[in-house]
Write a protein that holds these residues in place. Structure first.
Motif, PDB file in Angstrom:
ATOM      1  N   SER B 305       1.016  -0.973   0.044  1.00  0.00           N
ATOM      2  CA  SER B 305      -0.031  -0.093  -0.006  1.00  0.00           C
ATOM      3  C   SER B 305       1.071   1.403  -0.082  1.00  0.00           C
ATOM      4  O   SER B 305       0.461   2.371  -0.169  1.00  0.00           O
ATOM      5  CB  SER B 305      -0.892  -0.078   1.151  1.00  0.00           C
ATOM      6  OG  SER B 305      -0.268  -0.540   2.531  1.00  0.00           O
ATOM      7  N   TYR B 306       2.167   1.226   0.261  1.00  0.00           N
ATOM      8  CA  TYR B 306       3.168   2.143  -0.010  1.00  0.00           C
ATOM      9  C   TYR B 306       3.668   2.255  -1.343  1.00  0.00           C
ATOM     10  O   TYR B 306       3.726   3.634  -1.863  1.00  0.00           O
ATOM     11  CB  TYR B 306       4.272   1.999   1.190  1.00  0.00           C
ATOM     12  CG  TYR B 306       5.418   3.024   0.985  1.00  0.00           C
ATOM     13  CD1 TYR B 306       4.837   4.380   1.644  1.00  0.00           C
ATOM     14  CD2 TYR B 306       6.642   2.681   0.825  1.00  0.00           C
ATOM     15  CE1 TYR B 306       5.963   5.334   1.708  1.00  0.00           C
ATOM     16  CE2 TYR B 306       7.512   3.736   0.747  1.00  0.00           C
ATOM     17  CZ  TYR B 306       7.387   4.944   1.236  1.00  0.00           C
ATOM     18  OH  TYR B 306       8.193   5.840   1.094  1.00  0.00           O
ATOM     19  N   VAL B 369      24.461   9.427  -8.423  1.00  0.00           N
ATOM     20  CA  VAL B 369      24.880   9.618  -9.671  1.00  0.00           C
ATOM     21  C   VAL B 369      24.678   8.676 -10.497  1.00  0.00           C
ATOM     22  O   VAL B 369      24.161   7.523 -10.341  1.00  0.00           O
ATOM     23  CB  VAL B 369      26.416   9.840  -9.770  1.00  0.00           C
ATOM     24  CG1 VAL B 369      26.855  10.939  -8.811  1.00  0.00           C
ATOM     25  CG2 VAL B 369      27.152   8.507  -9.209  1.00  0.00           C
ATOM     26  N   LEU B 370      24.770   9.084 -11.735  1.00  0.00           N
ATOM     27  CA  LEU B 370      24.306   7.944 -12.943  1.00  0.00           C
ATOM     28  C   LEU B 370      24.718   6.649 -12.859  1.00  0.00           C
ATOM     29  O   LEU B 370      26.022   6.662 -12.407  1.00  0.00           O
ATOM     30  CB  LEU B 370      24.659   8.685 -14.380  1.00  0.00           C
ATOM     31  CG  LEU B 370      23.950   9.731 -14.780  1.00  0.00           C
ATOM     32  CD1 LEU B 370      24.597  10.315 -16.188  1.00  0.00           C
ATOM     33  CD2 LEU B 370      22.654   9.826 -14.671  1.00  0.00           C
ATOM     34  N   GLY B 371      24.132   5.732 -12.952  1.00  0.00           N
ATOM     35  CA  GLY B 371      24.739   4.223 -12.730  1.00  0.00           C
ATOM     36  C   GLY B 371      24.619   3.709 -11.477  1.00  0.00           C
ATOM     37  O   GLY B 371      24.855   2.696 -11.350  1.00  0.00           O
ATOM     38  N   GLU B 372      24.161   4.567 -10.744  1.00  0.00           N
ATOM     39  CA  GLU B 372      24.280   4.111  -9.046  1.00  0.00           C
ATOM     40  C   GLU B 372      22.806   3.171  -8.974  1.00  0.00           C
ATOM     41  O   GLU B 372      21.777   3.505  -9.751  1.00  0.00           O
ATOM     42  CB  GLU B 372      24.159   5.034  -8.238  1.00  0.00           C
ATOM     43  CG  GLU B 372      25.413   5.053  -7.252  1.00  0.00           C
ATOM     44  CD  GLU B 372      25.473   6.328  -6.032  1.00  0.00           C
ATOM     45  OE1 GLU B 372      25.374   5.915  -4.933  1.00  0.00           O
ATOM     46  OE2 GLU B 372      25.305   7.186  -6.593  1.00  0.00           O
ATOM     47  N   ILE B 373      22.800   2.280  -8.028  1.00  0.00           N
ATOM     48  CA  ILE B 373      21.459   1.619  -7.694  1.00  0.00           C
ATOM     49  C   ILE B 373      20.713   2.216  -6.875  1.00  0.00           C
ATOM     50  O   ILE B 373      21.162   2.762  -5.621  1.00  0.00           O
ATOM     51  CB  ILE B 373      21.795   0.123  -7.234  1.00  0.00           C
ATOM     52  CG1 ILE B 373      22.738  -0.657  -8.125  1.00  0.00           C
ATOM     53  CG2 ILE B 373      20.541  -0.561  -6.643  1.00  0.00           C
ATOM     54  CD1 ILE B 373      22.847  -2.187  -7.816  1.00  0.00           C
ATOM     55  N   ILE B 374      19.443   2.536  -7.148  1.00  0.00           N
ATOM     56  CA  ILE B 374      18.738   3.091  -6.278  1.00  0.00           C
ATOM     57  C   ILE B 374      17.535   1.976  -5.961  1.00  0.00           C
ATOM     58  O   ILE B 374      16.729   1.386  -6.698  1.00  0.00           O
ATOM     59  CB  ILE B 374      17.853   4.189  -7.383  1.00  0.00           C
ATOM     60  CG1 ILE B 374      18.854   5.210  -7.483  1.00  0.00           C
ATOM     61  CG2 ILE B 374      16.867   4.969  -6.267  1.00  0.00           C
ATOM     62  CD1 ILE B 374      18.166   6.476  -8.476  1.00  0.00           C
ATOM     63  N   TYR B 375      17.542   1.897  -4.754  1.00  0.00           N
ATOM     64  CA  TYR B 375      16.555   0.831  -3.975  1.00  0.00           C
ATOM     65  C   TYR B 375      14.998   1.236  -4.085  1.00  0.00           C
ATOM     66  O   TYR B 375      14.893   2.503  -3.889  1.00  0.00           O
ATOM     67  CB  TYR B 375      16.890   0.411  -2.578  1.00  0.00           C
ATOM     68  CG  TYR B 375      18.528  -0.147  -2.643  1.00  0.00           C
ATOM     69  CD1 TYR B 375      18.447  -1.587  -3.175  1.00  0.00           C
ATOM     70  CD2 TYR B 375      19.332   0.282  -2.457  1.00  0.00           C
ATOM     71  CE1 TYR B 375      19.761  -2.298  -3.244  1.00  0.00           C
ATOM     72  CE2 TYR B 375      20.846  -0.248  -2.423  1.00  0.00           C
ATOM     73  CZ  TYR B 375      20.832  -1.556  -2.744  1.00  0.00           C
ATOM     74  OH  TYR B 375      22.091  -2.138  -2.972  1.00  0.00           O
ATOM     75  N   ALA B 376      14.080   0.287  -4.227  1.00  0.00           N
ATOM     76  CA  ALA B 376      12.819   0.650  -4.115  1.00  0.00           C
ATOM     77  C   ALA B 376      12.370   1.282  -2.993  1.00  0.00           C
ATOM     78  O   ALA B 376      12.915   1.089  -1.836  1.00  0.00           O
ATOM     79  CB  ALA B 376      12.014  -0.555  -4.525  1.00  0.00           C
ATOM     80  N   GLY B 377      11.474   2.211  -2.810  1.00  0.00           N
ATOM     81  CA  GLY B 377      10.826   2.544  -1.661  1.00  0.00           C
ATOM     82  C   GLY B 377      11.320   3.990  -1.373  1.00  0.00           C
ATOM     83  O   GLY B 377      10.654   4.915  -0.503  1.00  0.00           O
ATOM     84  N   GLY B 378      12.398   4.472  -2.138  1.00  0.00           N
ATOM     85  CA  GLY B 378      12.777   5.927  -1.808  1.00  0.00           C
ATOM     86  C   GLY B 378      11.749   6.623  -2.524  1.00  0.00           C
ATOM     87  O   GLY B 378      11.185   6.280  -3.614  1.00  0.00           O
ATOM     88  N   LYS B 379      11.804   7.983  -2.149  1.00  0.00           N
ATOM     89  CA  LYS B 379      11.120   8.916  -2.861  1.00  0.00           C
ATOM     90  C   LYS B 379      11.883  10.071  -3.729  1.00  0.00           C
ATOM     91  O   LYS B 379      12.925  10.524  -3.136  1.00  0.00           O
ATOM     92  CB  LYS B 379      10.416   9.712  -1.900  1.00  0.00           C
ATOM     93  CG  LYS B 379       8.933  10.519  -2.508  1.00  0.00           C
ATOM     94  CD  LYS B 379       8.465  11.531  -1.453  1.00  0.00           C
ATOM     95  CE  LYS B 379       7.215  11.222  -1.108  1.00  0.00           C
ATOM     96  NZ  LYS B 379       6.507  12.149   0.150  1.00  0.00           N
TER      97      LYS B 379
END
Lengths: 63, 831
Positions: B305-306, B369-379
């Motif tokens: 639900s998030y 920065v470009l190419g970095e991993i972004i984890y789910a859940g961030g805004k």
């Protein structure tokens, strides 16, 4: 005294009627929302203009 | 004229006509003042449609609208998603049930039920105020689902889409109403038929006695259905080799029923159906109190639900909206300002500034920065970014956490119920008494012995005690609710009373999540300098700049004067700009000190054609601002270094007192997902004893609770974000602290409004007192049982004695439980 049997029969019948009415009211969702209808009934069906007229009339008569 | 009066009022108080916020009187329409354009738009919509009754029912009824962002509902253009929201749909019409958390007053009801006057496409709208749900029927040719959402949104009533719509509770309560109705009906009739028996001294004529007896049996049979819950529960308990409180109750009920049946059919007595029916009615009423639910609150939310409902996919250079479930590994997606990252992915394009505060507790957004991993859940904060999905939604870091066993545990296992403990020992005790009675009577008189044993079983029914639980706890639940502390069910109170250790999350729980304390250390700034700094920092996307900007006054009168079009931001270092012929620099210590490269600065500043980047040598590497332990931002104007802004977490009001109070009775701990910049502050706040741990991931927190529990320490976890979700679930009691009770909260046992955190010590003491009250109520009912037992063992329990003793015991125990909970609530200033 045998009239008591008749009386009891009718009293149970009446009570059963109310029980059925209660069950019906629960079933039809009257107990789902016990707040909104109490507010809703206070709203006037009239449109804004009519309401304003009424308010003006009240004002005028009071003055 | 009434309108004029209203105007006058709003002029004096300078409050927004729509929402009642303080406003400066700049935005006006029709002689009415508004705090923002959102409120003005909402007003004008209503004004156009002659719906100003809205403002007559209540003063300032409007909701404070959030920033207008209609793109928000773009996902509803996707037919699949839109139709999923409808409960019924055909070619012309559709019906939807929408959850709208911002419903709060009479005006809301009036307006939302008059939607058809704003848009004729709405055929019918009905509101359920308690559940905050709006039922709408629309004509699809005139208004689409998306337009309906936008309409509600523009009026300040944003619908929130709940993914798991389960309405189990309402059918349960419905059943309970039926049962109470039937039990009341039977109780009334049985009492009516039993009265002649009480009153006639010589006994009734036989013909009536028989007739009344048979009628009583007839009325008693439906009562078995009403009591079915107790039979089912005790059967389940026995199947699991667990004697709960329902076992002796079910035993008592069935013995009374059978004994009475036997007495009436054999003509030996009048039976105990009067006490039997009263007992069941009492038990059911108690149950109704116990089932107090907070319909509009959701205690069982999970990560789903998030997450967003739909994502914007980029396919062949064009944007396309697809439902979240259709997102695949390798897809290219775009995430706009304030949107949530739906799956672990790699940054492909744009400036990512990700706010992970809800996931990790880290309060400062992270730049990627470009190419970095972004984890789910961030805004994402700031402009849109493009991402490439590298893991399916179901395999992201967050989801993995949810698959932890803590979430799959059954609720019941962590209950060590006082009532069930009593139930067990009580039943054993009763059987011991039965055995002794039999031992005494059987040699003397077998028949009398048998009836004595049955009487003991009837009297032993711990109904007074069973009734006192829902009355005492149900009342407390209501008292908690009044203090903006909402608990899932009454079992939570018992567990709350049993707590040894309180574990706090830091960010958002004991600190204010969106406020920081900003202090300028150095030379005092003049008003003009403050304006200058504000104008510059406004341009920066760095969170610190925003915090500083918010803390400074902005010049209202002459905005143009302080416009800075000449500025440059140096990622991770600071920002520099020229405003009013002055060079202002804001950033890390090194950035401000070292980059005053040229001594003849004033000359450069006066020649505005010069590019600012020339002033600062970019090749010098400076430490990343965020890695700075002390969150200090330095300031220089021209060549003068004026000092630095110190940015600190702002702790909630009254926190020191709360901590001091809790310290005496509980051991405390703080688990923070943040860095340890606040260590010193926390130490002084909490003293030296508690564990204060930093950089805690969600898993760390969960493990910490587990470790404590393995040492038999019962933990109360107080948290707010997704990163606390595991710990909240694992802990004996998990309370989530929220600013707005309708906002997202992870699954928990209780929801506490954050401004009421100061009530925590009182709440805990009150919960403890509740258990004491329950124990006293139990002693009371035990005394009644003992008195009844005397009659029973001596073989003289007449129906009349039972009919008096049972209701008297129940009512007195109920009164005691209710009055004493109210007394203690007053003592702890909870009511």
């Amino acid at each position: 005294m045998s009239v008591i049997f008749v009386l009891i029969f009718f009293s149970v019948l009446v009570a059963a009627g109310f029980l059925i009415a209660f069950i019906w009211s629960v079933k039809s969702g009257q107990y789902n929302d016990r707040y909104t209808p109490s507010v809703r009934m206070l709203f006037e069906d009239s449109s804004e203009e009519e309401l304003n007229k009424k308010l003006y009339n009240k004002k005028e008569t009071s003055v | 004229m009434p309108d004029k009066e209203l105007n006058l009022k709003s002029k004096i108080s300078q409050k927004c006509f729509h929402c009642g916020m303080e406003c400066n009187g700049k935005i006006e329409s029709n002689d009415k003042y508004f705090c923002c354009n959102g409120c003005k738009n909402a007003y004008e919509t209503l004004e156009n449609k002659n719906l100003c009754n809205y403002y007559k029912l209540e003063q300032h009824p409007g909701n404070i609208p959030k920033q207008y962002n209609f793109n928000k509902f773009r996902f509803l253009e996707n037919k699949e998603i839109a139709s999923k929201l409808c409960s019924y749909e055909d070619e012309n019409t559709a019906t939807l049930t929408l959850y709208i958390p911002s419903i709060h007053c009479t005006s809301c009801i009036w307006l939302l039920e008059n939607l058809q006057k704003i848009n004729p496409g709405v055929l019918l709208s009905r509101l359920n105020f308690n559940e905050k749900k709006l039922f709408v029927k629309i004509n699809k040719h005139f208004i689409s689902t998306k337009q309906l959402f936008e309409l509600l949104y523009s009026l300040g009533y944003e619908p929130v889409i709940e993914k798991s719509e389960e309405n189990k509770t309402s059918s349960e309560t419905k059943k309970l109403y039926y049962k109470i109705g039937i039990a009341g009906f039977c109780f009334g009739n049985i009492m009516l038929l039993s009265f002649p028996e009480y009153l006639s001294s010589s006994g009734l004529e036989n013909i009536y006695k028989e007739f009344f007896g048979y009628l009583n049996i007839l009325f008693a049979i439906p009562l078995l259905y009403c009591a079915s819950g107790y039979f089912i529960s005790s059967y389940k308990g026995l199947k699991n080799k667990n004697i709960n409180i329902d076992v002796p109750i079910a035993l008592g009920i069935s013995i009374v029923f059978l004994r009475s049946l036997y007495e009436i059919l054999s003509g030996t007595g009048a039976g105990y159906y009067d006490s039997f029916s009263g007992l069941i009615l009492f038990l059911l009423v108690g149950k109704l109190l116990q089932t107090k639910t907070y319909d509009s609150l959701n205690f069982e939310r999970n990560y789903k639900s998030y997450f967003p409902l739909a994502v914007t996919l980029i396919e062949g250079g064009r944007e396309k909206i697809i439902p979240l479930e259709k997102l695949k590994k390798g897809d290219r997606i775009t995430v706009k300002n304030n949107e949530i990252i739906p799956a672990d992915s790699i940054l492909f394009k744009g400036n990512a500034n990700i706010d992970y505060s809800f996931v990790t507790g880290e309060s400062i957004p992270a730049e990627k920065v470009l190419g970095e991993i972004i984890y789910a859940g961030g805004k994402q904060l700031g402009s849109s970014i493009e991402l490439e999905v590298i893991r399916d939604v179901s395999q992201s870091y967050l989801t993995q956490l949810w698959n932890n066993e803590a979430f799959n545990k059954t609720e019941k296992s962590k209950l060590s119920n006082f009532a069930d403990f009593i139930g067990k020992n009580f039943t054993i005790g009763v059987f011991a008494i039965v055995f002794l009675t039999a031992l005494y009577w059987f040699p003397i008189n077998f028949d009398r012995g048998l009836s004595a044993i049955i009487a003991v079983l009837i009297v032993a029914c711990p109904c007074a005690f069973a009734i006192s639980i829902p009355f005492a706890f149900g009342n407390s639940m209501k008292i908690f609710g009044r203090n903006k502390f909402y608990i899932k069910n009454i079992n939570v109170i018992e567990r709350l009373a049993d707590i040894d250790k309180i574990v706090f999350d830091k960010t958002g729980t004991i600190t204010c999540s969106n406020e920081s304390e900003v202090k300028f250390i150095g030379r005092e700034l003049s008003l003009e300098e403050k304006y200058l700094v504000n104008s510059l920092s406004k341009n920066s996307t760095h969170p610190y700049s925003r915090i500083i900007s918010n803390s400074l006054p902005c010049s209202l009168s002459s905005k143009e004067e302080y416009n800075s079009d000449q500025y440059k931001e140096y990622t991770g270092k600071g920002i520099a700009g020229i405003i009013n012929c002055k060079l202002i620099k804001l950033g890390s210590e090194e950035f401000v000190y070292n980059s005053l490269v040229r001594s003849d600065l004033p000359d450069f500043v006066s020649s505005l054609e010069l590019e600012i980047s020339d002033l600062i040598d970019e090749t010098e590497g400076y430490e990343h601002l965020q890695k700075h332990k002390n969150s200090n931002v330095f300031l220089s104007i021209n060549t003068e270094i004026l000092g630095y802004f110190e940015i600190k977490n702002k702790y909630k009001n009254h926190l020191p007192e709360v901590i001091d109070e809790l310290k005496t009775n509980y051991s405390l701990a703080v688990l923070s997902g943040d860095n340890n910049a606040e260590k010193q502050n926390l130490k002084t706040l909490f003293g030296h004893e508690p564990d204060i741990l930093f950089n805690q991931s969600a898993q760390n927190k969960l493990n910490y609770i587990k470790e404590m529990q393995s040492k038999d320490i019962k933990c109360l976890m107080i948290g707010d974000g997704l990163n606390d979700a595991g710990a909240l679930k694992q802990s004996n009691v998990g309370i989530s602290v929220v600013d707005n009770i309708n906002s997202f909260s992870p699954s928990c046992d209780g929801i506490l409004e954050s401004e009421k955190l100061q009530k925590l010590p009182a709440i805990l003491s009150f919960a403890k007192k509740n258990l004491t009250i329950l124990k006293m109520a139990f002693t009371f009912s035990l005394l009644y049982n003992a008195a009844g037992m005397y009659f029973a063992i001596s073989g003289q329990l007449s129906p009349l004695v039972a009919a008096i003793l049972m209701p008297v015991s129940s009512i007195s125990v109920v009164l005691f439980a209710t009055l004493s909970t109210n007394f203690f609530a007053k003592k702890y200033k909870l009511i």
